[in-house]
Design an enzyme around this catalytic site. Structure first.
Site, PDB file in Angstrom:
ATOM      1  N   CYS A   2       5.862  24.639  23.610  1.00  0.00           N
ATOM      2  CA  CYS A   2       6.266  25.820  24.371  1.00  0.00           C
ATOM      3  C   CYS A   2       6.643  26.957  23.414  1.00  0.00           C
ATOM      4  CB  CYS A   2       7.464  25.481  25.226  1.00  0.00           C
ATOM      5  SG  CYS A   2       7.195  24.032  26.252  1.00  0.00           S
ATOM      6  N   ARG A  27      -0.079  28.404  20.172  1.00  0.00           N
ATOM      7  CA  ARG A  27       0.643  27.132  20.212  1.00  0.00           C
ATOM      8  C   ARG A  27       0.202  26.249  21.382  1.00  0.00           C
ATOM      9  NH1 ARG A  27       5.546  27.627  17.401  1.00  0.00           N
ATOM     10  NH2 ARG A  27       6.601  26.191  18.796  1.00  0.00           N
ATOM     11  N   TRP A  87       4.370  24.170  28.087  1.00  0.00           N
ATOM     12  CA  TRP A  87       3.429  23.052  28.025  1.00  0.00           C
ATOM     13  C   TRP A  87       4.135  21.914  28.758  1.00  0.00           C
ATOM     14  CZ3 TRP A  87       0.400  21.575  22.967  1.00  0.00           C
ATOM     15  CH2 TRP A  87      -0.700  20.788  23.329  1.00  0.00           C
ATOM     16  N   ASN A 113      12.881  25.500  25.214  1.00  0.00           N
ATOM     17  CA  ASN A 113      11.927  24.623  24.517  1.00  0.00           C
ATOM     18  C   ASN A 113      12.624  23.312  24.219  1.00  0.00           C
ATOM     19  OD1 ASN A 113      10.064  26.637  24.460  1.00  0.00           O
ATOM     20  ND2 ASN A 113      10.061  26.901  22.243  1.00  0.00           N
ATOM     21  N   GLY A 114      11.870  22.223  24.180  1.00  0.00           N
ATOM     22  CA  GLY A 114      12.470  20.943  23.817  1.00  0.00           C
ATOM     23  C   GLY A 114      12.666  20.061  25.025  1.00  0.00           C
ATOM     24  N   GLU A 493     -10.047   7.221   7.269  1.00  0.00           N
ATOM     25  CA  GLU A 493      -9.575   8.542   7.708  1.00  0.00           C
ATOM     26  C   GLU A 493      -9.480   9.504   6.519  1.00  0.00           C
ATOM     27  OE1 GLU A 493      -9.378  10.080  10.324  1.00  0.00           O
ATOM     28  OE2 GLU A 493      -7.978  11.706   9.948  1.00  0.00           O
ATOM     29  N   LYS A 497     -11.590  13.044   6.136  1.00  0.00           N
ATOM     30  CA  LYS A 497     -10.992  14.361   5.847  1.00  0.00           C
ATOM     31  C   LYS A 497     -11.738  15.036   4.704  1.00  0.00           C
ATOM     32  CE  LYS A 497      -9.332  14.722   8.742  1.00  0.00           C
ATOM     33  NZ  LYS A 497      -8.989  13.984   9.902  1.00  0.00           N
ATOM     34  N   GLU A 500     -15.332  16.195   5.839  1.00  0.00           N
ATOM     35  CA  GLU A 500     -15.505  17.286   6.797  1.00  0.00           C
ATOM     36  C   GLU A 500     -15.021  18.630   6.274  1.00  0.00           C
ATOM     37  OE1 GLU A 500     -13.475  17.173  10.621  1.00  0.00           O
ATOM     38  OE2 GLU A 500     -11.807  16.089   9.746  1.00  0.00           O
ATOM     39  N   HIS A 516     -20.862  -6.254  -1.800  1.00  0.00           N
ATOM     40  CA  HIS A 516     -22.072  -6.536  -1.022  1.00  0.00           C
ATOM     41  C   HIS A 516     -22.998  -5.323  -0.946  1.00  0.00           C
ATOM     42  CE1 HIS A 516     -20.388 -10.409  -0.011  1.00  0.00           C
ATOM     43  NE2 HIS A 516     -19.264  -9.793   0.348  1.00  0.00           N
ATOM     44  N   LYS A 615     -13.632  21.988  17.183  1.00  0.00           N
ATOM     45  CA  LYS A 615     -12.421  21.202  17.438  1.00  0.00           C
ATOM     46  C   LYS A 615     -12.655  20.208  18.580  1.00  0.00           C
ATOM     47  CE  LYS A 615      -8.146  20.151  16.830  1.00  0.00           C
ATOM     48  NZ  LYS A 615      -7.870  19.375  15.624  1.00  0.00           N
TER      49      LYS A 615
END
Ligand code: AGP
Length: 620
Positions: A2, A27, A87, A113-114, A493, A497, A500, A516, A615
């Protein structure tokens, strides 16, 4: 996440606030609203959807009120107001749940917020006093309480309210009886004050007001700020004033949007501790087996098998999650790439729970896999970072990560939040099925709670060394990443990164598989990144590392502090704090994110928007 903005000064607050919301748009939000003083009374307009919807609602309001629609004109009188982008967390995406929230009489308005953790308890206490809340939100409780305590001094009512709240929050309040005052509070959520020329701003991010002023006062946790047309006072929780420390922000507007970081990706890497903390708070509230949802105690006990599907980074989070669910809760788990699962004719038996992981909630293959599973009778759970996304509509139950909007195309904070949420789910499953002793459960819960701090430490300690290393290896033509058990999802992962955002050919393998085939790729000076945090297989991994060294390759290892043997095998070692080996995933990935980041920057690349990538992948 938020966004908050408040304003008091000589301009038309409605316009300043709306512009401020535009600057907080990045945001993410699903509804927005503004409350402002006009002609001796408070007006409030809220709308679901984007700011264009709010703009239309404001225009309709102006037309209805017969007010002038002329743009920002200076007024002689003081104008004050508050605004918010929401949000949804508590209660659905409705205009009624959008902020600003008012007390029953409309005298007090707040934007928050929160999360107020004890809001249900407080709502019951208010009901005893015959005060009924009309929205489903935790925020409205705060407005009702301020009004209840109000006795002619808004700041005092706010302080008394804060005393009974538990949680983490920042809010700004205004009151009909004090039209030239705004009161703000910060408690573990950001809130900053901007000092202009006979005007004051307050916001959750400097970017909301940086076009007007660069003079900033940062509030500390527990502080209350009282903003009046003629100045501001900052007090501690006990009401004692302190001298506001003013700083000047020299960032350009673009940088303000990134909270001072040079890119969104770096900002998002640094936001990982709070993404973990927020996700854990949310998980504790929603994953309670006693709670009334489709993953209650009975469902958790009856699960016979789980299938987790996802793409890219979400698939890697699934691999880490599988290990925790199998190791801690002893539930068999299968993990599949969503685009494979949907075409392979999967077998779904009664008692199968299918979990679709997608930070965006919109990835076409993951959605299709979830729909297929549902059509075949599975209970389908979505794990996502995006309220209101398609995945939330296609699932029986939704688990939310609370990482906030991720703008950089490379997933960082959403990955760590997914992993942590899967761990919280695994512990809940273990508890429901008595798969772990109470002592072991308590120990893992404690370690999970320590993760935000530990991840913060790793970000601080690894950034410099990773930058230096990336600068040294910037033109290496190929990298190999290796890991075993929980080190494998980290290796996969980390390699993703690097690929990409740096466009460097990179491969990632289970270390035991190296001999192998992939070993043929190693030559003199090939950089090999080894994730050596899993103690159970450390001797095995060390023997793989020896094979690598024997071919003249250069080894960079990620290991736990206290692991002495690794230094004899690797050229560079980055140590992360010791913790349970599965939880190490959240620590070990951080240096690899930073390494990929610095290598891409050293190559002069745009890390936030790599070539050929979007995205959200919604096309099949
Ligand atoms: C990783 O950095 C990428 N952004 C990508 O692999 C991503 O994780 C994948 O496209 C899945 O996205 P989702 O989580 O939104 O479904």
């Amino acid at each position: 996440m938020c966004g908050i903005i408040g304003y008091i000064g000589h301009r038309r607050s409605q316009d300043v606030l709306f512009d401020g919301l535009r600057r907080l748009e990045y945001r993410g939000y699903d509804s927005a609203g503004v409350a402002w003083r006009e002609n001796g009374r408070t007006e409030c307009v809220r709308a679901i959807g984007n700011l264009d919807s709010l703009g239309l609602a404001l225009a309709a309001h102006s037309a209805g009120a017969g007010a002038s629609e002329s743009p920002a004109v200076a007024t002689a009188t003081v104008s004050a107001g508050i605004a918010h982008t929401r949000w949804a967390t508590h209660g659905g995406v409705t205009e009624h749940n959008a902020h600003p929230h008012a007390d029953w009489s409309g005298r007090v308005r707040i934007v928050l917020n929160g999360i107020i953790e004890n809001y249900l308890e407080l709502r019951d206490l208010l009901a005893v006093k015959m005060i009924q809340c009309s929205s489903e939100t935790d925020a409205e409780v705060v407005a009702q309480l301020i009004s209840y305590y109000y006795d002619g001094d808004l700041s005092e009512a706010v302080r008394r309210t804060v005393d009974v709240l538990s949680g983490h929050f920042a809010f700004v309040a205004m009151c009909e009886d004090e039209p030239q005052t705004l009161v703000g509070v910060r408690q573990e959520c950001p809130l900053v004050v901007g000092i202009g020329d006979n005007e004051l701003f307050i916001a959750s991010s400097i970017s909301a007001f940086v076009e007007h002023t660069r003079r900033v006062v940062v509030l500390h946790d527990g502080e209350v700020v009282i903003m009046r047309a003629w100045g501001l006072t900052v007090c501690d929780g006990g009401g004692f004033p302190r001298l506001p420390e003013e700083t000047r922000v020299e960032w350009d507007e673009d940088r303000c949007e990134k909270d001072g970081f040079e890119t969104f990706m770096l900002k998002e890497i640094h936001e990982q501790p709070s993404a973990i903390a927020e996700t854990l708070r949310q998980a504790r509230a929603t994953l309670d087996p006693g709670a009334h949802h489709r993953l209650g105690l009975a469902e958790l006990r009856n699960i016979r098998r789980m299938i987790i599907v996802g793409c890219g980074t979400s698939y890697h989070a699934a691999l880490a999650g599988r290990m925790a669910i199998e190791r801690w809760a002893r539930v068999p788990v299968e993990v599949d790439v969503a685009s494979e699962f949907r075409y392979r004719g999967p077998i779904i038996e009664p008692g199968t729970l299918v979990l679709g992981i997608t930070q965006s909630g919109e990835t076409a293959d993951t959605l299709a896999a979830m729909r297929l599973a549902r059509a075949q009778g599975a209970t389908v759970v979505a794990l996502t970072n995006a309220p209101g996304s398609q995945a939330t509509r296609d699932a029986d139950t939704v688990l939310f990560t609370r990482a906030g909007l991720e703008i950089g195309v490379a997933a960082t904070k959403t990955f760590i939040a997914q992993v942590v949420l899967l761990y919280a789910l695994a512990l809940n499953l273990a508890r429901a099925r008595d798969a772990l002793s109470p002592a072991r459960l308590a120990e893992l819960e404690r370690d999970l709670d320590l993760l935000p701090d530990r991840v913060g430490q790793v970000i601080e300690s690894a950034d410099g060394p990773m930058r230096q290393l990336a600068e040294r290896l910037v033109w290496s033509p190929f990298f190999l990443y290796l890991g075993r058990l929980s080190g494998l999802p980290v290796a996969l992962e980390g390699a993703l990164k690097l690929k990409e955002i740096s466009y460097v050919p990179t491969d990632a393998y289970a270390a035991g598989e190296m001999k192998h085939g992939p070993i043929a790729l190693l030559g003199r000076d090939t950089p090999v990144v080894c994730v050596a945090t899993e103690e159970a297989v450390l001797p095995k991994l060390l023997s793989n590392v020896s094979e690598v060294r024997a071919r003249g390759a250069r080894v960079l290892a990620i290991a736990s502090e206290g692991c002495k043997q690794i230094a004899e095998h690797a050229e560079h070692v980055v140590y992360v704090p010791p913790t349970d080996s599965l939880l190490q995933v959240a620590l070990a990935i951080v240096p690899l994110q930073l390494f990929a980041y610095h290598l891409a920057r050293a190559r002069g690349l745009n890390v936030d928007q790599p070539r050929n990538l979007a995205k959200t992948v919604t096309v099949e």
